[in-house]
Design a protein around this motif. Structure first.
Motif, mmCIF file in Angstrom:
data_model
loop_
_atom_site.group_PDB
_atom_site.id
_atom_site.type_symbol
_atom_site.label_atom_id
_atom_site.label_comp_id
_atom_site.label_asym_id
_atom_site.label_seq_id
_atom_site.Cartn_x
_atom_site.Cartn_y
_atom_site.Cartn_z
ATOM 1 N N LEU B 36 0.831 -1.213 0.000
ATOM 2 C CA LEU B 36 0.000 0.000 0.000
ATOM 3 C C LEU B 36 0.867 1.265 0.000
ATOM 4 C CD1 LEU B 36 -2.797 -1.066 2.515
ATOM 5 C CD2 LEU B 36 -3.102 -0.584 0.094
ATOM 6 N N PHE B 37 1.934 1.234 0.801
ATOM 7 C CA PHE B 37 2.818 2.404 0.847
ATOM 8 C C PHE B 37 3.555 2.592 -0.481
ATOM 9 C CE2 PHE B 37 2.327 2.414 5.509
ATOM 10 C CZ PHE B 37 2.171 3.778 5.702
ATOM 11 N N SER B 38 3.935 1.470 -1.130
ATOM 12 C CA SER B 38 4.625 1.622 -2.420
ATOM 13 C C SER B 38 3.654 2.172 -3.462
ATOM 14 C CB SER B 38 5.295 0.328 -2.870
ATOM 15 O OG SER B 38 4.350 -0.684 -2.976
ATOM 16 N N ALA B 39 2.373 1.775 -3.380
ATOM 17 C CA ALA B 39 1.356 2.327 -4.287
ATOM 18 C C ALA B 39 1.208 3.833 -4.032
ATOM 19 C CB ALA B 39 0.020 1.627 -4.066
ATOM 20 N N TYR B 40 1.242 4.199 -2.745
ATOM 21 C CA TYR B 40 1.144 5.616 -2.362
ATOM 22 C C TYR B 40 2.298 6.415 -2.989
ATOM 23 C CZ TYR B 40 1.998 9.640 0.733
ATOM 24 O OH TYR B 40 2.271 10.892 1.224
ATOM 25 N N ILE B 41 3.523 5.881 -2.853
ATOM 26 C CA ILE B 41 4.697 6.594 -3.394
ATOM 27 C C ILE B 41 4.561 6.732 -4.913
ATOM 28 C CG2 ILE B 41 7.211 6.515 -3.682
ATOM 29 C CD1 ILE B 41 7.258 4.810 -1.051
ATOM 30 N N PHE B 42 4.175 5.633 -5.558
ATOM 31 C CA PHE B 42 4.053 5.611 -7.014
ATOM 32 C C PHE B 42 3.028 6.650 -7.485
ATOM 33 C CE2 PHE B 42 3.341 3.501 -11.164
ATOM 34 C CZ PHE B 42 4.657 3.293 -11.505
ATOM 35 N N LEU B 43 1.880 6.659 -6.829
ATOM 36 C CA LEU B 43 0.812 7.594 -7.213
ATOM 37 C C LEU B 43 1.229 9.038 -6.934
ATOM 38 C CD1 LEU B 43 -2.230 5.561 -5.858
ATOM 39 C CD2 LEU B 43 -1.739 6.054 -8.262
ATOM 40 N N ARG B 44 1.923 9.234 -5.813
ATOM 41 C CA ARG B 44 2.325 10.590 -5.452
ATOM 42 C C ARG B 44 3.381 11.129 -6.416
ATOM 43 N NH1 ARG B 44 3.264 13.321 0.448
ATOM 44 N NH2 ARG B 44 3.868 15.325 -0.384
ATOM 45 N N LEU B 45 4.334 10.250 -6.790
ATOM 46 C CA LEU B 45 5.373 10.684 -7.718
ATOM 47 C C LEU B 45 4.770 11.050 -9.077
ATOM 48 C CD1 LEU B 45 8.269 8.125 -7.005
ATOM 49 C CD2 LEU B 45 8.305 10.579 -6.566
ATOM 50 N N GLY B 46 3.714 10.350 -9.467
ATOM 51 C CA GLY B 46 3.107 10.591 -10.770
ATOM 52 C C GLY B 46 2.057 11.687 -10.775
ATOM 53 N N ALA B 47 1.704 12.196 -9.582
ATOM 54 C CA ALA B 47 0.633 13.199 -9.512
ATOM 55 C C ALA B 47 1.159 14.587 -9.849
ATOM 56 C CB ALA B 47 0.032 13.209 -8.110
ATOM 57 N N THR B 48 0.326 15.372 -10.562
ATOM 58 C CA THR B 48 0.728 16.756 -10.876
ATOM 59 C C THR B 48 0.461 17.664 -9.667
ATOM 60 O OG1 THR B 48 -1.454 17.016 -11.866
ATOM 61 C CG2 THR B 48 0.393 16.610 -13.376
ATOM 62 N N HIS B 49 -0.512 17.263 -8.864
ATOM 63 C CA HIS B 49 -0.854 18.072 -7.684
ATOM 64 C C HIS B 49 -1.161 17.129 -6.527
ATOM 65 C CE1 HIS B 49 -2.930 20.841 -5.056
ATOM 66 N NE2 HIS B 49 -4.016 20.107 -5.119
ATOM 67 N N TRP B 50 -0.601 17.404 -5.349
ATOM 68 C CA TRP B 50 -0.865 16.571 -4.170
ATOM 69 C C TRP B 50 -1.305 17.488 -3.038
ATOM 70 C CZ3 TRP B 50 -1.300 11.479 -4.444
ATOM 71 C CH2 TRP B 50 -1.408 10.740 -3.261
ATOM 72 N N PRO B 51 -2.544 17.351 -2.539
ATOM 73 C CA PRO B 51 -3.033 18.274 -1.508
ATOM 74 C C PRO B 51 -2.184 18.245 -0.227
ATOM 75 C CG PRO B 51 -4.788 16.850 -2.318
ATOM 76 C CD PRO B 51 -3.515 16.301 -2.839
ATOM 77 N N HIS B 52 -2.152 19.363 0.452
ATOM 78 C CA HIS B 52 -1.345 19.510 1.670
ATOM 79 C C HIS B 52 -2.218 20.056 2.784
ATOM 80 C CE1 HIS B 52 2.019 21.580 4.006
ATOM 81 N NE2 HIS B 52 2.252 20.305 4.099
ATOM 82 N N HIS B 53 -2.226 19.362 3.920
ATOM 83 C CA HIS B 53 -3.001 19.791 5.100
ATOM 84 C C HIS B 53 -4.498 19.943 4.813
ATOM 85 C CE1 HIS B 53 0.763 21.508 7.338
ATOM 86 N NE2 HIS B 53 0.629 20.203 7.496
ATOM 87 N N ILE B 54 -5.073 19.111 3.936
ATOM 88 C CA ILE B 54 -6.533 19.213 3.744
ATOM 89 C C ILE B 54 -7.272 18.359 4.773
ATOM 90 C CG2 ILE B 54 -6.382 19.763 1.278
ATOM 91 C CD1 ILE B 54 -7.823 16.992 0.852
ATOM 92 N N LEU B 55 -6.543 17.427 5.397
ATOM 93 C CA LEU B 55 -7.166 16.663 6.490
ATOM 94 C C LEU B 55 -6.978 17.463 7.775
ATOM 95 C CD1 LEU B 55 -5.811 13.096 5.699
ATOM 96 C CD2 LEU B 55 -8.075 13.968 5.205
ATOM 97 N N ASN B 56 -7.812 17.209 8.756
ATOM 98 C CA ASN B 56 -7.736 17.949 10.009
ATOM 99 C C ASN B 56 -6.555 17.430 10.848
ATOM 100 O OD1 ASN B 56 -8.290 18.862 12.755
ATOM 101 N ND2 ASN B 56 -10.220 19.582 11.909
ATOM 102 N N VAL B 57 -5.454 18.203 10.853
ATOM 103 C CA VAL B 57 -4.224 17.780 11.539
ATOM 104 C C VAL B 57 -4.423 17.631 13.062
ATOM 105 C CG1 VAL B 57 -1.787 18.347 11.986
ATOM 106 C CG2 VAL B 57 -2.752 18.694 9.716
ATOM 107 N N PRO B 58 -5.083 18.603 13.748
ATOM 108 C CA PRO B 58 -5.275 18.403 15.202
ATOM 109 C C PRO B 58 -6.017 17.107 15.524
ATOM 110 C CG PRO B 58 -5.807 20.648 14.614
ATOM 111 C CD PRO B 58 -5.596 19.924 13.327
ATOM 112 N N MET B 59 -7.014 16.779 14.681
ATOM 113 C CA MET B 59 -7.756 15.542 14.922
ATOM 114 C C MET B 59 -6.864 14.312 14.711
ATOM 115 S SD MET B 59 -11.566 15.189 13.481
ATOM 116 C CE MET B 59 -12.848 16.097 14.249
ATOM 117 N N GLY B 60 -6.056 14.362 13.667
ATOM 118 C CA GLY B 60 -5.117 13.265 13.389
ATOM 119 C C GLY B 60 -4.090 13.135 14.505
ATOM 120 N N LEU B 61 -3.623 14.293 15.017
ATOM 121 C CA LEU B 61 -2.647 14.293 16.110
ATOM 122 C C LEU B 61 -3.274 13.690 17.370
ATOM 123 C CD1 LEU B 61 0.161 15.166 17.198
ATOM 124 C CD2 LEU B 61 -0.856 17.364 17.773
ATOM 125 N N PHE B 62 -4.516 14.072 17.628
ATOM 126 C CA PHE B 62 -5.226 13.524 18.789
ATOM 127 C C PHE B 62 -5.315 11.998 18.682
ATOM 128 C CE2 PHE B 62 -9.214 12.060 20.751
ATOM 129 C CZ PHE B 62 -8.988 12.438 22.063
#
Lengths: 98, 263
Positions: B36-62
């Motif tokens: 799954l992580f290798s798929a993530y890397i592959f998709l991310r490397l091939g993406a023209t745009h990758w969102p940043h901080h669109i998930l709620n970071v405080p909630m993820g940190l909690f």
């Protein structure tokens, strides 16, 4: 058995120290994500996560005190994952047909 | 017939059988998440745009804190069993179960939030994200989409923290966009973009692991704990094996959090 209990009593302190480190490193990781380091952001984040993983594996999962059989099993799993990532990198930079 | 080496170690491996078994299983799990992580890397490397901080970071940190805490309480539950402190074992394992349920509850709130978050791609290619100022039913049948766009600082930690407890500020302005100007629109579900597809796949599989772990730990907290009366060391070994799985699930989250929420 009593020796085992004594060893376990000594380890309890290390569990809570690891807990402290894991919490601090999680906070550091969040802080780093808001810095503008370019491509270094994700590298720093993964290094911090790697240290957290090492602490969890070593102390909480007792790898540091485990038998060689377990070390060999983990080594084999890591080797296969690295091979998987290597294949990925190789395919990404493959220029045949381009 | 009695199953051998459930309490004592096998002479050749130096370990009781279940421990070898769980580590073999965890090795296969490493390959599952490695894939799954290798798929993530592959998709991310091939993406023209990758969102940043669109998930709620405080909630993820909690949730990260919750899982880290559950790892400690898990090891303390096992440790209590080794020291033959049964009431402490029940207490620590109970806290672990509570943490697991809390993690899944927060995760479901996050999922729900994404299902109510929308993105619009205009014919010009411009993307507008925000919350609908109409019901989904109305949005489907109307010729105009009314959306409260996300503010510029939607990715800020403090803004995201405030948005957990109150209605986000800066969402008062409502845009009315005719559908003829819209190329595509959807809520934040896996089909929206590669990032969200990756997010839901990886966190969904992780959540299923949490659920599985909770079922096993719940058994050892309840009916399975009866083994303590006849063979406490056997119970300690069983709990150790379940604990190793729980720590592994925590370990996976340690990598999921930075890759999906932070960077």
């Amino acid at each position: 058995m009593s020796e085992e209990i004594q060893t376990e009593k000594k380890r309890i302190k290390s569990y809570f120290i690891v807990f402290g480190f894991l919490v601090i490193l999680a906070l550091v990781n969040v802080a780093v994500s808001y810095l503008h380091l370019g491509g270094m952001n994700i590298a720093a984040g993964l290094v911090i996560a790697g240290v957290q993983a090492l602490l969890a594996l070593g102390i909480l999962m007792h790898i540091f005190w485990e038998k060689k059989t377990i070390h060999h099993l983990i080594g084999l799993a890591i080797l296969f994952v690295l091979a998987l990532f290597l294949l990925l990198v190789a395919s990404y930079f493959d220029s045949i047909g381009k | 017939m009695e199953i051998p080496y459930t309490v004592t170690a096998r002479p050749d491996t130096g370990l009781y059988n279940a421990k070898v078994g769980i580590w073999l299983f965890l090795a296969s799990e490493v390959m599952l998440f490695g894939g799954l992580f290798s798929a993530y890397i592959f998709l991310r490397l091939g993406a023209t745009h990758w969102p940043h901080h669109i998930l709620n970071v405080p909630m993820g940190l909690f949730n990260t804190m919750v899982l880290i805490s559950s790892s400690i309480t898990m090891v303390m539950a096992w440790s209590s069993l080794k020291m033959r402190q049964f009431s402490n074992y029940r207490k620590w394992l109970g806290i672990t179960l509570f943490c697991g349920v809390l993690f899944l509850s927060v995760k479901s709130v996050e999922y729900k939030d994404k299902f109510h978050h929308y993105g619009i791609i205009l014919n010009s290619g411009q993307e507008i994200t925000g919350h609908l100022a109409m019901t989904e039913e109305e949005a489907i049948h109307s010729d105009v989409l009314k959306i409260k766009p996300d503010p510029e600082n939607a990715g800020d930690f403090l803004f995201q923290l405030k948005s957990i407890f109150s209605k986000p500020e800066g969402e008062e302005k409502v845009l009315e966009i005719p559908k003829k100007e819209i190329r595509w629109w959807s809520n934040f579900v896996p089909k929206y973009n590669t990032y969200l597809a990756t997010y839901f796949t990886m966190t969904g599989i992780h959540a299923l692991h949490i659920l599985g772990g909770l079922l096993v730990l719940g058994y050892f907290w309840g009916p399975g704990a009866a083994l303590y009366r006849t063979n406490p060391e056997h119970l300690a070994n069983r709990v150790e094996v379940a604990g190793l799985f729980w720590h592994f699930v925590d370990l996976v989250w340690i990598f999921l959090f930075p890759t999906l929420y932070l960077f």
